[in-house]
Design an enzyme around this catalytic site. Structure first.
Site, PDB file in Angstrom:
ATOM      1  N   CYS A   4       0.858  -1.204   0.000  1.00  0.00           N
ATOM      2  CA  CYS A   4       0.000   0.000   0.000  1.00  0.00           C
ATOM      3  C   CYS A   4       0.883   1.238   0.000  1.00  0.00           C
ATOM      4  CB  CYS A   4      -0.932   0.132   1.209  1.00  0.00           C
ATOM      5  SG  CYS A   4      -2.085  -1.217   1.408  1.00  0.00           S
ATOM      6  N   ARG A  58       3.318   0.116  -5.367  1.00  0.00           N
ATOM      7  CA  ARG A  58       3.158  -0.548  -4.073  1.00  0.00           C
ATOM      8  C   ARG A  58       1.827  -1.282  -3.959  1.00  0.00           C
ATOM      9  NH1 ARG A  58       6.697   1.255  -0.330  1.00  0.00           N
ATOM     10  NH2 ARG A  58       5.336   0.589   1.341  1.00  0.00           N
ATOM     11  N   TRP A  76      -3.036  -2.326  -1.605  1.00  0.00           N
ATOM     12  CA  TRP A  76      -2.703  -3.701  -1.990  1.00  0.00           C
ATOM     13  C   TRP A  76      -3.312  -4.560  -0.890  1.00  0.00           C
ATOM     14  CZ3 TRP A  76       0.138  -8.014  -0.485  1.00  0.00           C
ATOM     15  CH2 TRP A  76       0.451  -8.907  -1.507  1.00  0.00           C
ATOM     16  N   ASN A  81      -0.952   1.742   6.175  1.00  0.00           N
ATOM     17  CA  ASN A  81      -0.190   0.711   5.482  1.00  0.00           C
ATOM     18  C   ASN A  81       0.363  -0.225   6.538  1.00  0.00           C
ATOM     19  OD1 ASN A  81       1.543  -0.789   3.852  1.00  0.00           O
ATOM     20  ND2 ASN A  81       3.183   0.715   4.027  1.00  0.00           N
ATOM     21  N   GLY A  82      -0.003  -1.501   6.465  1.00  0.00           N
ATOM     22  CA  GLY A  82       0.487  -2.459   7.457  1.00  0.00           C
ATOM     23  C   GLY A  82      -0.563  -3.517   7.724  1.00  0.00           C
ATOM     24  N   GLU A 132      15.401 -24.489  -8.637  1.00  0.00           N
ATOM     25  CA  GLU A 132      15.146 -23.056  -8.698  1.00  0.00           C
ATOM     26  C   GLU A 132      16.438 -22.285  -9.013  1.00  0.00           C
ATOM     27  OE1 GLU A 132      12.640 -21.346  -9.004  1.00  0.00           O
ATOM     28  OE2 GLU A 132      13.186 -19.322  -8.393  1.00  0.00           O
ATOM     29  N   LYS A 157      16.728 -19.803 -12.207  1.00  0.00           N
ATOM     30  CA  LYS A 157      17.107 -18.384 -12.115  1.00  0.00           C
ATOM     31  C   LYS A 157      18.266 -18.099 -13.060  1.00  0.00           C
ATOM     32  CE  LYS A 157      14.382 -16.909 -10.738  1.00  0.00           C
ATOM     33  NZ  LYS A 157      13.209 -17.492 -10.260  1.00  0.00           N
ATOM     34  N   GLU A 165      17.129 -18.182 -16.744  1.00  0.00           N
ATOM     35  CA  GLU A 165      16.205 -17.095 -17.083  1.00  0.00           C
ATOM     36  C   GLU A 165      16.914 -15.767 -17.325  1.00  0.00           C
ATOM     37  OE1 GLU A 165      13.657 -17.382 -13.501  1.00  0.00           O
ATOM     38  OE2 GLU A 165      12.019 -17.007 -14.894  1.00  0.00           O
ATOM     39  N   HIS A 202      22.808 -41.718 -13.379  1.00  0.00           N
ATOM     40  CA  HIS A 202      21.945 -42.467 -14.294  1.00  0.00           C
ATOM     41  C   HIS A 202      21.912 -41.857 -15.690  1.00  0.00           C
ATOM     42  CE1 HIS A 202      20.674 -45.043 -11.058  1.00  0.00           C
ATOM     43  NE2 HIS A 202      20.439 -43.970 -10.312  1.00  0.00           N
ATOM     44  N   LYS A 212       5.917 -11.498 -17.053  1.00  0.00           N
ATOM     45  CA  LYS A 212       5.666 -11.669 -15.610  1.00  0.00           C
ATOM     46  C   LYS A 212       4.439 -12.546 -15.377  1.00  0.00           C
ATOM     47  CE  LYS A 212       6.610 -10.920 -11.337  1.00  0.00           C
ATOM     48  NZ  LYS A 212       7.737 -11.762 -10.875  1.00  0.00           N
TER      49      LYS A 212
END
Ligand code: F6R
Length: 613
Positions: free
Chosen positions: A2, A27, A77, A103-104, A486, A490, A493, A509, A608
């Site tokens: 937010c 935000r 948000w 905000n929080g 992962e 990364k 990508e 193997h 995205k």
């Protein structure tokens, strides 16, 4: 997340507020609103949608006090309560005397809301934030000033609070409060702007006071008075901001990816915040029907890409702690393989965006087979959140970098909570065991925070020594396997290098045929019941001439000395180790991509949100 903004001065507040909100929209952007103090009254305009929608409403309508010089604004948000007009900020008290933006997350909102209702307050929204207005109202009615009431409220609420509030009866100033969420006050010659971040301030002034935790500030045109939590006045000196507006939302980082890597401690912290209370897991969003959860016959995790790797970690955690069989499937494969599901199955769909077409389709398909669906996603009210029977939100905040980083660690944290919650419902772990794990999970953000700088240094050195190689393997076993997957994703990508993630025991193997001098092997070898086996696999790579990088625990000389290069990480329980071990992998990929002169935020060929099948 937010974004919040407040203005007091000689200009018309509305323009300043809407402009500030545009600059803070990164935000959050699910709803927005403004409030100004007009002719003896507070006027509020707010709506679901983006700041642009709010701007049109403000232009067309609504607010009569166009010349008002005091006001607050918010771009949301959502965390508590859907992104609707009613839940949008600002919120007001019962009398309409004050308005607040926040905000929080207020962790004790349930008990506070119940108590406020009992005392006759009319709570209109489903947000935790509205409580602040009603608590302030009580303080004012007992004769306290707005800043005194704000200090008192800060003592009553648990959780993170950045709040700006205005009082109809005091149109010359606003009051700002800060704990655990950022808040800055820009001091102009005859004005002041309070905001969550510098972009909303720089247009007006470069002199900025960064509020500290626990402080309350009275802010008037060109002036600020700050109070500590005990009410004592604190002397503050504005600092001069000497950078420009081109990339302030990167908060001084050169790109979003590095910023988001550094935001991982708060992403994990916010995701677990308020979900383990009084020795119990509280996943209110998921609980629905505990009878159903006790009788689940299997869980199927569906996801794509990085989210799939978080799902892999969930499989290990759920099976280990809750003793429920877990299948994991790529969302794009799931519905084409004729899966066996019935009304005793739980499908967990993991997605940062909540919009990935394959995963949305998998949710629909699972529901058509009678299964229950829980979505784990980062975007409130996304398609998947709406499709699912229940949603467990990660609270990582908007992720701008296309390569997922902070949302991955937040997903893993959320899934670990889900696994523990299932263990609690099914009593497969004692409450003491659950408490110990949850407490250790709570320590992870601090450990990541404390090590980010040294991992960055290690990543720079590693990239200098192996950054010219063309082939990389990432190897792990147990929960180290998803970390290896992962790490490889990364690297490929953002650096466009060939990288493979493998279960370390699988190399012999077949893939070991590719290992020769020049090949780089990154081994995840932190403590766990398979570590000795991982170290043997590492020797097999060395014996064939690979350059070996190890991710090992601090002081684990046996692992560190055998490798050509080591990333050292603090030791935590095996199931929680991916939350730590993946961060050096992200930084390693980042440094290699930078050394190759690539745009880490917008890698080629990627998007995205992937809304095509
Ligand atoms: C990798 C990455 C992608 C996403 C995948 C799923 O860095 O970002 O692999 O993880 O496209 O996206 P979501 O999580 O939005 O469903």
């Amino acid at each position: 997340m937010c974004g919040i903004v407040g203005y007091v001065g000689s200009e018309a507040a509305l323009g300043v507020l809407v402009d500030g909100l545009h600059r803070l929209e990164y935000r959050g952007y699910d709803s927005a609103g403004v409030a100004v103090v007009g002719d003896g009254a507070i006027e509020i305009e707010k709506c679901a949608g983006k700041v642009g929608d709010l701007a049109s409403r403000v232009d067309d309508s609504g607010i009569a006090a166009r010349a008002a010089t005091l006001g607050i604004g918010h771009t949301r948000w959502a965390t508590h309560g859907a992104p609707t007009g009613i839940n949008a900020h600002p919120h007001s008290d019962c009398t309409g005397r004050i308005a607040i933006v926040h905000n929080g997350i207020i962790e004790n909102h349930r008990s506070l809301a119940a108590a406020l209702r009992e005392r006759g307050h009319d709570l209109k929204s489903a947000t935790d934030s509205e409580l602040l207005a009603h608590l302030l109202e009580e303080g004012l009615s007992e004769g306290r000033s707005l800043s005194e009431a704000a200090l008192e409220v800060l003592g009553e609420v648990e959780g993170s609070v950045a709040m700006v509030t205005i009082d109809r009866d005091d149109p010359g100033r606003l009051v700002a409060v800060r704990r655990d969420s950022p808040l800055l006050v820009g001091i102009g010659s005859d004005s002041a702007v309070v905001a969550s971040d510098i972009p909303a301030i720089l247009e007006h002034t470069r002199r900025v006071v960064v509020m500290s935790d626990g402080q309350v500030a009275e802010v008037g045109p060109g002036e600020i008075t700050v109070f500590a939590s005990d009410g004592a006045k604190v002397a503050v000196e504005p600092k001069e901001i000497n950078w420009d507006l081109q990339s302030p939302e990167k908060a001084g980082y050169p790109d979003f990816m590095l910023k988001e890597i550094h935001e991982q401690p708060s992403a994990i912290r916010d995701t677990i915040r308020g979900r383990f209370e009084d020795g119990k897991l509280r996943l209110d969003e998921v609980h629905g029907d505990e009878g159903f959860l006790r009788n689940i016959n299997k869980i199927v995790v569906v996801a794509c890409g990085t989210s799939f790797h978080a799902g892999m970690v969930a499989k290990y955690a759920i099976e280990h702690w809750a003793r429920i069989p877990v299948e994991i499937d790529l969302a794009s494969e799931f519905r084409y393989r004729d899966p066996v599901l019935d009304d005793k199955a739980l499908v967990v769909a993991v997605s940062q965006s909540g919009e990935t077409a394959d995963t949305v389709a998998a949710c629909r398909y699972a529901k058509s087979l009678g299964a229950r669906v829980v979505a784990v996603c980062n975007v409130v009210d996304s398609s998947m959140a709406r499709e699912a029977d229940a949603v467990l939100y990660t609270r990582a905040g908007p992720e701008v970098g296309v390569a997922a980083t902070k949302t991955f660690t937040a997903q893993m944290a959320a899934m670990e909570l889900l696994a523990l919650y299932l263990a609690q419902v099914r009593e497969s772990l004692s409450s003491h065991e659950i408490g110990e794990i949850a407490t250790e999970l709570g320590r992870i953000p601090g450990l990541v925070d404390a090590n980010l700088e040294s991992w960055s240094e290690q990543a720079k050195r590693a990239s200098q020594s192996v950054g010219r190689s063309k082939d990389f393997f990432f190897l792990g076993r147990g929960v180290g396997y998803p970390v290896a997957m992962e790490g490889a994703l990364k690297l490929k990508e953002i650096s466009y290098l060939h990288a493979e993630g493998y279960a370390a025991g699988e190399m012999k193997h077949g893939p070991i045929a590719l290992v020769e001098p020049g090949v780089v092997v990154v081994v995840i070898a932190t403590s766990g019941h398979v570590k000795a086996k991982v170290l043997s696999n590492m020797q097999e790579m060395k014996a064939r001439g690979a350059t070996v990088l190890v991710i090992a625990n601090d002081g684990d000389d046996a692992a560190i000395e055998e490798a050509d290069f080591a990333f050292t990480v603090p030791e935590v329980s095996e199931m929680l180790s991916p939350l730590i071990d993946v961060v050096p992998c992200q930084l390693f990929a980042y440094e290699i991509a930078l050394s190759r002169g690539l745009d880490v935020d917008k890698p080629r060929n990627l998007a995205k949100t992937v809304t095509v099948e």
